[in-house]
Design an enzyme around this catalytic site. Structure first.
Site, PDB file in Angstrom:
ATOM      1  N   ASP A  13     -13.983   6.763   5.496  1.00  0.00           N
ATOM      2  CA  ASP A  13     -12.289   6.125   6.096  1.00  0.00           C
ATOM      3  C   ASP A  13     -11.708   6.228   4.411  1.00  0.00           C
ATOM      4  O   ASP A  13     -11.835   5.564   3.523  1.00  0.00           O
ATOM      5  CB  ASP A  13     -12.664   4.780   6.418  1.00  0.00           C
ATOM      6  CG  ASP A  13     -11.124   4.012   6.628  1.00  0.00           C
ATOM      7  OD1 ASP A  13     -10.250   4.395   5.751  1.00  0.00           O
ATOM      8  OD2 ASP A  13     -11.273   3.078   7.319  1.00  0.00           O
ATOM      9  N   SER A  40     -10.671  -0.887   0.109  1.00  0.00           N
ATOM     10  CA  SER A  40      -9.614  -1.448   0.195  1.00  0.00           C
ATOM     11  C   SER A  40      -9.390  -2.814  -0.774  1.00  0.00           C
ATOM     12  O   SER A  40      -8.325  -2.851  -1.282  1.00  0.00           O
ATOM     13  CB  SER A  40      -9.116  -1.578   1.539  1.00  0.00           C
ATOM     14  OG  SER A  40      -9.949  -2.525   2.327  1.00  0.00           O
ATOM     15  N   HIS A  50     -14.359  -1.741   6.112  1.00  0.00           N
ATOM     16  CA  HIS A  50     -13.158  -2.286   6.832  1.00  0.00           C
ATOM     17  C   HIS A  50     -13.663  -2.890   8.239  1.00  0.00           C
ATOM     18  O   HIS A  50     -14.395  -2.532   8.784  1.00  0.00           O
ATOM     19  CB  HIS A  50     -12.175  -1.298   7.133  1.00  0.00           C
ATOM     20  CG  HIS A  50     -10.776  -1.652   7.111  1.00  0.00           C
ATOM     21  ND1 HIS A  50     -10.224  -1.744   8.743  1.00  0.00           N
ATOM     22  CD2 HIS A  50      -9.714  -2.264   6.638  1.00  0.00           C
ATOM     23  CE1 HIS A  50      -9.098  -2.358   8.421  1.00  0.00           C
ATOM     24  NE2 HIS A  50      -8.738  -2.682   7.283  1.00  0.00           N
ATOM     25  N   GLU A 100     -15.697   3.900   2.986  1.00  0.00           N
ATOM     26  CA  GLU A 100     -14.545   3.997   2.468  1.00  0.00           C
ATOM     27  C   GLU A 100     -14.637   5.010   1.378  1.00  0.00           C
ATOM     28  O   GLU A 100     -15.391   4.922   0.533  1.00  0.00           O
ATOM     29  CB  GLU A 100     -14.025   2.802   2.269  1.00  0.00           C
ATOM     30  CG  GLU A 100     -13.830   1.629   3.400  1.00  0.00           C
ATOM     31  CD  GLU A 100     -13.142   0.671   3.315  1.00  0.00           C
ATOM     32  OE1 GLU A 100     -12.255   0.506   2.383  1.00  0.00           O
ATOM     33  OE2 GLU A 100     -13.248  -0.376   3.900  1.00  0.00           O
ATOM     34  N   LYS A 104      -0.357   4.156   4.802  1.00  0.00           N
ATOM     35  CA  LYS A 104      -0.336   3.751   3.019  1.00  0.00           C
ATOM     36  C   LYS A 104       0.234   4.806   2.363  1.00  0.00           C
ATOM     37  O   LYS A 104       1.563   4.568   2.501  1.00  0.00           O
ATOM     38  CB  LYS A 104      -1.777   3.427   3.037  1.00  0.00           C
ATOM     39  CG  LYS A 104      -2.395   1.991   3.571  1.00  0.00           C
ATOM     40  CD  LYS A 104      -3.506   2.132   3.903  1.00  0.00           C
ATOM     41  CE  LYS A 104      -3.875   0.648   4.491  1.00  0.00           C
ATOM     42  NZ  LYS A 104      -5.124   0.370   5.125  1.00  0.00           N
ATOM     43  N   ASN A 140       0.807  -1.278   0.075  1.00  0.00           N
ATOM     44  CA  ASN A 140       0.040   0.164  -0.090  1.00  0.00           C
ATOM     45  C   ASN A 140       0.873   1.176   0.031  1.00  0.00           C
ATOM     46  O   ASN A 140       0.346   2.246   0.252  1.00  0.00           O
ATOM     47  CB  ASN A 140      -0.989  -0.108   1.300  1.00  0.00           C
ATOM     48  CG  ASN A 140      -1.855  -1.229   1.245  1.00  0.00           C
ATOM     49  OD1 ASN A 140      -2.612  -1.631   0.147  1.00  0.00           O
ATOM     50  ND2 ASN A 140      -2.153  -1.745   2.331  1.00  0.00           N
ATOM     51  N   HIS A 181      -7.281   4.389   1.440  1.00  0.00           N
ATOM     52  CA  HIS A 181      -6.540   4.363   0.227  1.00  0.00           C
ATOM     53  C   HIS A 181      -6.926   5.382  -0.775  1.00  0.00           C
ATOM     54  O   HIS A 181      -6.426   5.190  -2.120  1.00  0.00           O
ATOM     55  CB  HIS A 181      -7.096   2.929  -0.726  1.00  0.00           C
ATOM     56  CG  HIS A 181      -6.734   1.814   0.216  1.00  0.00           C
ATOM     57  ND1 HIS A 181      -5.666   1.002   0.303  1.00  0.00           N
ATOM     58  CD2 HIS A 181      -7.250   1.145   1.445  1.00  0.00           C
ATOM     59  CE1 HIS A 181      -5.353   0.157   1.235  1.00  0.00           C
ATOM     60  NE2 HIS A 181      -6.941  -0.004   2.182  1.00  0.00           N
TER      61      HIS A 181
HETATM   62  C1  LIG Z   1      -5.579  -0.317   6.514  1.00  0.00           C
HETATM   63  C2  LIG Z   1      -6.911   0.279   6.849  1.00  0.00           C
HETATM   64  C3  LIG Z   1      -7.176   0.559   7.868  1.00  0.00           C
HETATM   65  C4  LIG Z   1      -6.219   0.267   8.994  1.00  0.00           C
HETATM   66  O1  LIG Z   1      -5.168   1.349   8.920  1.00  0.00           O
HETATM   67  P1  LIG Z   1      -3.836   0.863   9.853  1.00  0.00           P
HETATM   68  O2  LIG Z   1      -3.173   2.015   9.927  1.00  0.00           O
HETATM   69  O3  LIG Z   1      -3.046  -0.180   9.004  1.00  0.00           O
HETATM   70  O4  LIG Z   1      -4.032   0.344  11.097  1.00  0.00           O
HETATM   71  C5  LIG Z   1      -8.203   1.090   8.143  1.00  0.00           C
HETATM   72  N1  LIG Z   1      -9.390   1.238   7.279  1.00  0.00           N
HETATM   73  C6  LIG Z   1      -9.275   0.879   5.879  1.00  0.00           C
HETATM   74  C7  LIG Z   1     -10.154   1.032   4.912  1.00  0.00           C
HETATM   75  C8  LIG Z   1      -7.842   0.342   5.610  1.00  0.00           C
HETATM   76  O5  LIG Z   1      -7.369  -0.005   4.355  1.00  0.00           O
END
Ligand SMILES: *Cc1c(COP(=O)(O)O)cnc(C)c1O
Length: 395
Positions: free
Chosen positions: A209, A184, A136, A180, A242, A50, A212
Site C-alpha cells: 500500500d 502513514s 493501516h 506500506e 493524497k 496529504n 504516501h
Molecule cells: C489514507 C490511507 C488509506 C486510505 O485511503 P483513502 O483513499 O483515504 O480511503 C489506505 N492506506 C493508507 C496507508 C493510507 O494512508
C-alpha cells in the site's frame, strides 16, 4: 425516532473516550489551497494535509474536473459493471499501469475500499495474511473480511517476517504479505527489497500500500522505484487521494489479477463508480506527476530542510512525526502551534499505539522555504521544553 438504550450506549462510550483524552470531533475547515487554511475564523498554514503536490487546487486539475462535469454530469449513475464505467476509467487505468510498469490496473472508490476488497478476493479461510504491525486500519479490515489467518510481523522487521514465514507458510494454501511503502504515521519506508526476496523464497505474494509514496518517491512512481533493481511487487496498491489530490485508489498488477478483481472484489462490484470529474482530475494529476519531477521532489526536500534545521534524523518521506507521548500533551503541543499560525493536528490512539501520540508534519510542493523556516522557529521551543510550554498554554 429516539431509542433510549441506543442513546445511552453512545453516551457512555463517548464519556469513556473523553476521560481517556481520545474523544475526537470534526472541525469545519476551509482549505483555500494546499497550504492556507481557515479554521474558527483564523488563517493557518497547514502542515498536516496529504496534498503533497498541491494538486487539490491545481488549475489544470480543477479545469479537467469541471470539463468532465460539463460532459458527463456529476455522478456515475451506477456501478462500474452496470453503466458506471465511464470511458475516463480506461484512460486512467492505462496511465497508472504504464507509470508502475505493470500489465494493467484497476481503480477503486477509495484506498479504504481497495484494501477492504482486494484481500478477501485473493485469500480465504485456508490462507495466511501477514501484515506489518503498523499497517493501516483498512488492511486489517480487508484481512478480517477474507477470514484468512492473520499474523503480524514487527514493524519493518524482515527477520521477524522470515521467522513467521518459515514457521507458518507450509501450513496454509496461499500467503499474502502486506505492508506500506511509506508508513502513514511514521514516515519511514518498508525495506521492500528484502521483503520481496523473502516473499519470493517462501512463495508469498507481496502487496504494498503506497498511499504516501506514490507521487512523492521514486520519481513519482512510488516507494518501490527507490530501489535498483526494482523489487518484485506483484500487488501495487496506491491512492488517488493524497499526492494525486482527488479521491479513489488503484491496484496495479498483471492482466489476469486485474480482470479477477473486476469479477471478485466486492468493494469494486457493489459500489457506484467514481464521479467522472474525480477520474478526470486523477488523469490530470497523474500527468503532472509524469512531467514535473521538480514538483515531485519538493515535499521530501522540504521535509529534509525541516529535519536538518531541528537536528532530527533525515526523513525518508514527506512525513515527519514528532512523538510527544501522552494524548493530552499532544493536544497541547498542537494548540501551541495553532496559536502561532500553524495547523498540525495531533495523532492519537487508536491511529497510533498508546503512549506514542504525536504531531505529524507533512510537507507539500506548495510550501515555501520561508514557511518551513517559520515552522521550525515555532517547533524549537516545543522540542526543547515541552513541559514548560504545556504550563504556558494551559495557564
Ligand atoms: C489514507 C490511507 C488509506 C486510505 O485511503 P483513502 O483513499 O483515504 O480511503 C489506505 N492506506 C493508507 C496507508 C493510507 O494512508
Amino acid at each position: 425516532m429516539f431509542n433510549e438504550s441506543l442513546d445511552r450506549f453512545a453516551k457512555s462510550k463517548l464519556k469513556s473516550l473523553s476521560t481517556r483524552g481520545l474523544y475526537r470531533s470534526v472541525v469545519e475547515t476551509y482549505r483555500a489551497d494546499a497550504v492556507h487554511i481557515q479554521r474558527d475564523g483564523r488563517d493557518l498554514i497547514s502542515f498536516c494535509c496529504n496534498d503533497y503536490l498541491g494538486l487539490t487546487h491545481h488549475p489544470e486539475v480543477k479545469a479537467a474536473a469541471a470539463e468532465a462535469i460539463a460532459l458527463y454530469g456529476v455522478g456515475a449513475g451506477a456501478s462500474r459493471l452496470i453503466t458506471g464505467n465511464n470511458p475516463l476509467y480506461a484512460e486512467l487505468e492505462k496511465r497508472l499501469a504504464e507509470l508502475k510498469g505493470t500489465e494493467d490496473s484497476c481503480v477503486f472508490g477509495s484506498g479504504y475500499m481497495a484494501n477492504s476488497g482486494i484481500l478477501p478476493a485473493l485469500a480465504g479461510p485456508e490462507d495466511l495474511i501477514v501484515i506489518d504491525n503498523l499497517g493501516h486500519a483498512s488492511m486489517y479490515m480487508g484481512a478480517r473480511a477474507s477470514r484468512a489467518k492473520i499474523l503480524t510481523f514487527r514493524h519493518n522487521d524482515a527477520d521477524d517476517l522470515a521467522e513467521i514465514l518459515s514457521r507458518e507458510r507450509n501450513l496454509v494454501a496461499k500467503c499474502i504479505v502486506m505492508t506500506e511503502g511509506v508508513f502513514s504515521m511514521d514516515g519511514d519506508r518498508a525495506p521492500l527489497d528484502t521483503l520481496a526476496d523473502l516473499c519470493t523464497n517462501h512463495e508469498a505474494w507481496l502487496m504494498v500500500d503506497d498511499a504516501h509514496g506514490f507521487g512523492v518517491l521514486g520519481e513519482g512512481r512510488g516507494s518501490a522505484f527507490e530501489y535498483h533493481p526494482y523489487p518484485d511487487v506483484p500487488l501495487q496498491m496506491g491512492t488517488l487521494s493524497k499526492a494525486v489530490g482527488g479521491y479513489g485508489a488503484f491496484l496495479c498488477a498483471s492482466t489476469s489479477v486485474i480482470d479477477f478483481m473486476k469479477n471478485r472484489a466486492r468493494s469494486l462490484i457493489y459500489t457506484t463508480g467514481l464521479p467522472p470529474s474525480v477520474i478526470a482530475a486523477a488523469i490530470a494529476g497523474v500527468k503532472i506527476i509524469q512531467r514535473d519531477p521538480e514538483r515531485v521532489a519538493r515535499p521530501l526536500k522540504l521535509a529534509q530542510l525541516f529535519c536538518s534545521r531541528l537536528g532530527l534524523a533525515s526523513p525518508q518521506s514527506a512525513i515527519v512525526p514528532v512523538v510527544i507521548g501522552e494524548e493530552d500533551a499532544a493536544l497541547v503541543a498542537s494548540k501551541f502551534l495553532e496559536e502561532r499560525g500553524f495547523l498540525v493536528t495531533p495523532i492519537r490512539p487508536p491511529t497510533v499505539p498508546a503512549g506514542t501520540s504525536r504531531l505529524r508534519f507533512t510537507f507539500t510542493a506548495e510550501h515555501t522555504e520561508a514557511q518551513v523556516a517559520a515552522l521550525v522557529g515555532a517547533v524549537i521551543p516545543l522540542i526543547e521544553d515541552l513541559e514548560s510550554m504545556s504550563k504556558i498554554t494551559n495557564g
